[in-house]
Scaffold this motif. Structure first.
Motif, PDB file in Angstrom:
ATOM      1  N   ALA A  33     -11.003   4.277   0.489  1.00  0.00           N
ATOM      2  CA  ALA A  33     -11.161   3.195  -0.490  1.00  0.00           C
ATOM      3  C   ALA A  33     -12.242   3.542  -1.504  1.00  0.00           C
ATOM      4  O   ALA A  33     -12.066   3.349  -2.719  1.00  0.00           O
ATOM      5  CB  ALA A  33     -11.503   1.891   0.219  1.00  0.00           C
ATOM      6  N   CYS A  71     -14.375  -3.552  -5.757  1.00  0.00           N
ATOM      7  CA  CYS A  71     -14.020  -2.916  -4.487  1.00  0.00           C
ATOM      8  C   CYS A  71     -15.240  -2.188  -3.918  1.00  0.00           C
ATOM      9  O   CYS A  71     -15.537  -2.299  -2.716  1.00  0.00           O
ATOM     10  CB  CYS A  71     -12.855  -1.953  -4.680  1.00  0.00           C
ATOM     11  SG  CYS A  71     -12.363  -1.098  -3.163  1.00  0.00           S
ATOM     12  N   ALA A 129      -7.258   0.989  -3.598  1.00  0.00           N
ATOM     13  CA  ALA A 129      -8.578   1.027  -2.976  1.00  0.00           C
ATOM     14  C   ALA A 129      -8.858  -0.272  -2.217  1.00  0.00           C
ATOM     15  O   ALA A 129      -9.429  -0.248  -1.114  1.00  0.00           O
ATOM     16  CB  ALA A 129      -9.646   1.261  -4.041  1.00  0.00           C
ATOM     17  N   ASP A 133      -6.870  -0.089   0.999  1.00  0.00           N
ATOM     18  CA  ASP A 133      -7.450   0.860   1.944  1.00  0.00           C
ATOM     19  C   ASP A 133      -8.684   0.261   2.625  1.00  0.00           C
ATOM     20  O   ASP A 133      -8.891   0.449   3.829  1.00  0.00           O
ATOM     21  CB  ASP A 133      -7.845   2.161   1.222  1.00  0.00           C
ATOM     22  CG  ASP A 133      -6.650   3.077   0.990  1.00  0.00           C
ATOM     23  OD1 ASP A 133      -5.690   3.013   1.781  1.00  0.00           O
ATOM     24  OD2 ASP A 133      -6.681   3.845   0.018  1.00  0.00           O
ATOM     25  N   ALA A 134      -9.491  -0.454   1.857  1.00  0.00           N
ATOM     26  CA  ALA A 134     -10.680  -1.087   2.444  1.00  0.00           C
ATOM     27  C   ALA A 134     -10.276  -2.106   3.501  1.00  0.00           C
ATOM     28  O   ALA A 134     -10.879  -2.176   4.580  1.00  0.00           O
ATOM     29  CB  ALA A 134     -11.514  -1.752   1.348  1.00  0.00           C
ATOM     30  N   ARG A 171       0.835  -1.203   0.000  1.00  0.00           N
ATOM     31  CA  ARG A 171       0.000   0.000   0.000  1.00  0.00           C
ATOM     32  C   ARG A 171       0.867   1.249   0.000  1.00  0.00           C
ATOM     33  O   ARG A 171       0.580   2.222  -0.701  1.00  0.00           O
ATOM     34  CB  ARG A 171      -0.929  -0.016   1.219  1.00  0.00           C
ATOM     35  CG  ARG A 171      -1.889   1.171   1.256  1.00  0.00           C
ATOM     36  CD  ARG A 171      -2.915   1.040   2.396  1.00  0.00           C
ATOM     37  NE  ARG A 171      -2.287   0.940   3.691  1.00  0.00           N
ATOM     38  CZ  ARG A 171      -2.254  -0.158   4.439  1.00  0.00           C
ATOM     39  NH1 ARG A 171      -2.815  -1.269   4.003  1.00  0.00           N
ATOM     40  NH2 ARG A 171      -1.680  -0.166   5.616  1.00  0.00           N
ATOM     41  N   TRP A 199     -12.389   3.006   4.799  1.00  0.00           N
ATOM     42  CA  TRP A 199     -13.426   2.773   3.802  1.00  0.00           C
ATOM     43  C   TRP A 199     -13.714   4.009   2.968  1.00  0.00           C
ATOM     44  O   TRP A 199     -13.998   3.892   1.766  1.00  0.00           O
ATOM     45  CB  TRP A 199     -14.701   2.270   4.485  1.00  0.00           C
ATOM     46  CG  TRP A 199     -14.577   0.855   4.971  1.00  0.00           C
ATOM     47  CD1 TRP A 199     -13.428   0.104   5.034  1.00  0.00           C
ATOM     48  CD2 TRP A 199     -15.625   0.035   5.463  1.00  0.00           C
ATOM     49  NE1 TRP A 199     -13.700  -1.139   5.529  1.00  0.00           N
ATOM     50  CE2 TRP A 199     -15.051  -1.221   5.813  1.00  0.00           C
ATOM     51  CE3 TRP A 199     -16.978   0.205   5.662  1.00  0.00           C
ATOM     52  CZ2 TRP A 199     -15.802  -2.265   6.325  1.00  0.00           C
ATOM     53  CZ3 TRP A 199     -17.737  -0.833   6.187  1.00  0.00           C
ATOM     54  CH2 TRP A 199     -17.151  -2.062   6.512  1.00  0.00           C
TER      55      TRP A 199
END
Length: 637
Positions: A323, A349, A311, A314-315, A284, A320
């Motif tokens: 993301a 995603c 994304a 990040d989720a 990431r 969230w």
């Protein structure tokens, strides 16, 4: 410039132009276009040549375009000047203008080989600028003039990259592996090799994946990539499906992250593989560095790919909102550039977020559109991802049977959604749904798969999942120790959603064994996390459990108080091991009605599966039997 005074005078009289010293001004932008189009070609050519001669030496681009406009046939000198102008455009990341300039240079090239070369470079510029369809047309034109291999060499193997992005992954693998031997430079060959491995992984073809990896590892890059190679080669081990590359992948330090941020995205592993091996955190950070650089260079196609992958990460880290923003931007860019598979990644995603939030329309819309592309193009990784997301949504909503309907195909050879990486990542969800449905063999098989992976890689998520699944299967004194171990491991990885899921399951178990205060502690923590993230279905489940745990223990009222007579009969038969259809035949009702009754029975009794239902004292107070009291169908598990 050879303009006659009569023309100037007439234009001034008609107020079509205004003369001020050496400058001419037009009162309306349509006037010069109309005058240009209406002028005979000899006059226009003379004007362009005069303007080209009057320009300063450093105005290469303007001079090239004026001479090109004056050309009435092939002219290598002008074509070469246009090529120089295009190179300057690329230096300042003006890809669309570079592609247009090279297209014109190809039109003026007397030699078809030169024309093909310029079209190939134009295709690469168009692709980098985000015009996939334009790049494909330019490549086709180039191959028609110069053949395949010269175009592959000049475009850096673009045909395989395009096929991977919008076409069939197996065909992309074929192009990319073959083109590794054609392109100039080891770095370009490495980029093609890693995308070939990724294409094989996307197709769910471990054999092709292994072949690409072998070709890739045989390359000796040296040069500027040398400092990054130890980490890259270690990360490429995730493509090795033989099991020989055991052990955790290295997590690079800050300096290495900065270095990896300068390498092309093609050299990095796909996000689901990085997640499986537990290196999603460093990846990431690398992708964040890459995104910033791609924005500066205005390389839209690559930026869309990086945003789609970021994304997902990040989720998984509980960010969230970030993301969602990244996936929405990536989707917009992917649709603009025509990168269908990248667009599907972004949609999936968003679908995963919709599943956790209980957004059924969003879930259905995104997964349906993604499947419409991935099934047709045989991109099993995307198809598997869509099935997994749908399975998770059903699980979060308390529909384990529907969940298994989506999750079981991930491990079913020959199915359109069969994919080893996603079968592994989805194994904890599959095992949880199977446990709720009383399918202990399925749950046990998934537990073994995750245990094996945890021993091989040491990935934190796998270790945590092993403890959680052991807790679900234990049903005895080992349950609490397994849940505590899962929470201890989960605390080392920033995935608040999965940690909250573990706390929810633990809290439910604590309530069932009548440890209400401990249950409230875990359930409150889970509910707060779900509320902060916006995970509505699981928050509702946690709140419902909190309500049950808050009941006074003085009167020892059974958790199942409130069952109707029909619900009680259905629960008793289900506890005896009858299927829904067998219960329906016994009670002369439909199997759907049986399912509806069980959906009401489970929360009233505080259970989540038939296996737990079998441990309820149906002849007594509808509580769990004490350990060792009576028969326990789950005791042997």
């Amino acid at each position: 410039m050879g303009c006659r005074r009569l023309h100037l005078g007439r234009g001034a009289a008609l107020r079509l132009l205004q003369a001020s010293g050496a400058h001419l001004r037009f009162p309306h932008p349509l006037v010069p276009a109309a005058l240009y189009d209406g002028a005979p070609f000899p006059d226009r050519r003379a004007a362009h040549r005069a303007l080209a001669a009057a320009l300063p030496p450093e105005a290469t681009e303007h001079r090239a375009w004026h001479l090109a406009a004056a050309a009435d046939g092939a002219d290598e000198d002008v074509a070469a000047l246009l090529e120089q102008a295009a190179a300057r455009c690329l230096e300042r990341s003006a890809g669309p203008l570079a592609a247009r300039t090279l297209r014109r240079a190809a039109d003026l090239s007397p030699d078809p080989a030169d024309a093909a070369r310029r079209l190939a470079v134009a295709a690469r510029a168009a692709w980098d600028a985000g015009d996939a369809e334009g790049a494909r047309r330019l490549l086709d034109d180039a191959e028609g003039l110069g053949g395949v291999e010269p175009v592959v060499r000049c475009s850096g193997g673009l045909r395989g990259i395009l096929e991977f992005t919008v076409g069939l992954p197996e065909r992309a693998h074929h192009y990319l592996v073959g083109d590794m031997a054609v392109v100039d430079g080891t770095r370009t060959a490495m980029e093609l090799g890693t995308v070939a491995a990724r294409a094989a992984w996307s197709a769910g073809r471990p054999d092709l994946q292994q072949a690409a990896l072998a070709r890739l590892l045989a390359l000796d890059p040296g040069g500027e990539l040398a400092p990054a190679m130890p980490t890259l080669r270690a990360w490429w081990a995730c493509y090795d499906g033989t099991g020989r590359s055991a052990g955790p992948l290295p997590a690079p330090d800050a300096a290495a992250v900065g270095l990896l941020g300068t390498v092309p995205w093609e050299l990095l592993p796909p996000v689901p593989l990085a997640q499986a091996y537990g290196v999603e955190g460093p990846l990431r950070d690398v992708l964040r560095v890459q995104a910033a650089q791609l924005r500066r260079r205005h390389e839209l196609a690559a930026l869309a790919m990086v945003l789609a992958q970021s994304a997902v990460l990040d989720a998984a880290a509980g960010r969230w909102e970030a993301a969602e923003a990244g996936a929405v931007e990536g989707l917009r860019l992917a649709e603009e550039v025509g990168a269908d598979h990248v667009a599907s990644q972004c949609r999936l995603c968003l679908a995963n977020l919709a599943a956790a939030r209980g957004d059924a329309p969003g879930l259905d819309g995104h997964t349906t559109r993604a499947l419409a592309v991935s099934v047709r193009q045989e991109v099993r990784a995307l198809t598997a991802s869509a099935y997994w997301v749908r399975g998770r949504a059903a699980l979060f909503e308390g529909r384990p049977r529907d969940s298994l309907h989506h999750l079981m195909p991930l491990d079913e050879p020959g199915h359109e959604a069969a994919h080893p990486t996603f079968a592994l990542l989805a194994a904890p969800d599959t095992a949880e749904a199977a446990t709720q449905e009383g399918r202990t063999e399925t749950a046990a098989a998934r537990l073994v798969a995750v245990e094996t992976w945890a021993r091989r890689t040491g990935a934190h998520w796998a270790r945590t999942a092993v403890h959680r699944l052991r807790a679900l299967a234990a049903g005895g004194p080992d349950t609490e120790a397994a849940y505590r171990a899962a929470l201890d491991d989960a605390g080392t990885v920033p995935d608040p959603f999965e940690r909250a899921r573990t706390r929810l399951l633990y809290g439910e178990w604590l309530r069932r064994v009548r440890r209400r205060a401990d249950a409230r502690h875990e359930l409150t923590g889970a509910a707060e996390t779900f509320a902060r993230l916006g995970a509505a279905p699981l928050r509702a489940r946690a709140v419902r459990e909190l309500g049950l745990a808050a009941q006074s223990g003085v009167r020892h009222e059974p958790a199942g108080a409130g069952l109707t007579a029909q619900e009680l009969r259905v629960a008793q038969l289900a506890a005896e091991g009858l299927t829904n259809r067998e219960i329906a035949a016994r009670l002369l009702i439909s199997h759907r009605t049986v399912g509806h009754h069980l959906g009401s029975v489970y929360p009233k009794l505080g259970v989540t599966s038939r296996a737990e239902l079998a441990r309820i004292d149906m002849a007594g107070d509808l509580r769990f039997r004490s350990p060792g009291a009576g028969s326990d169908p789950a005791a042997g598990r």
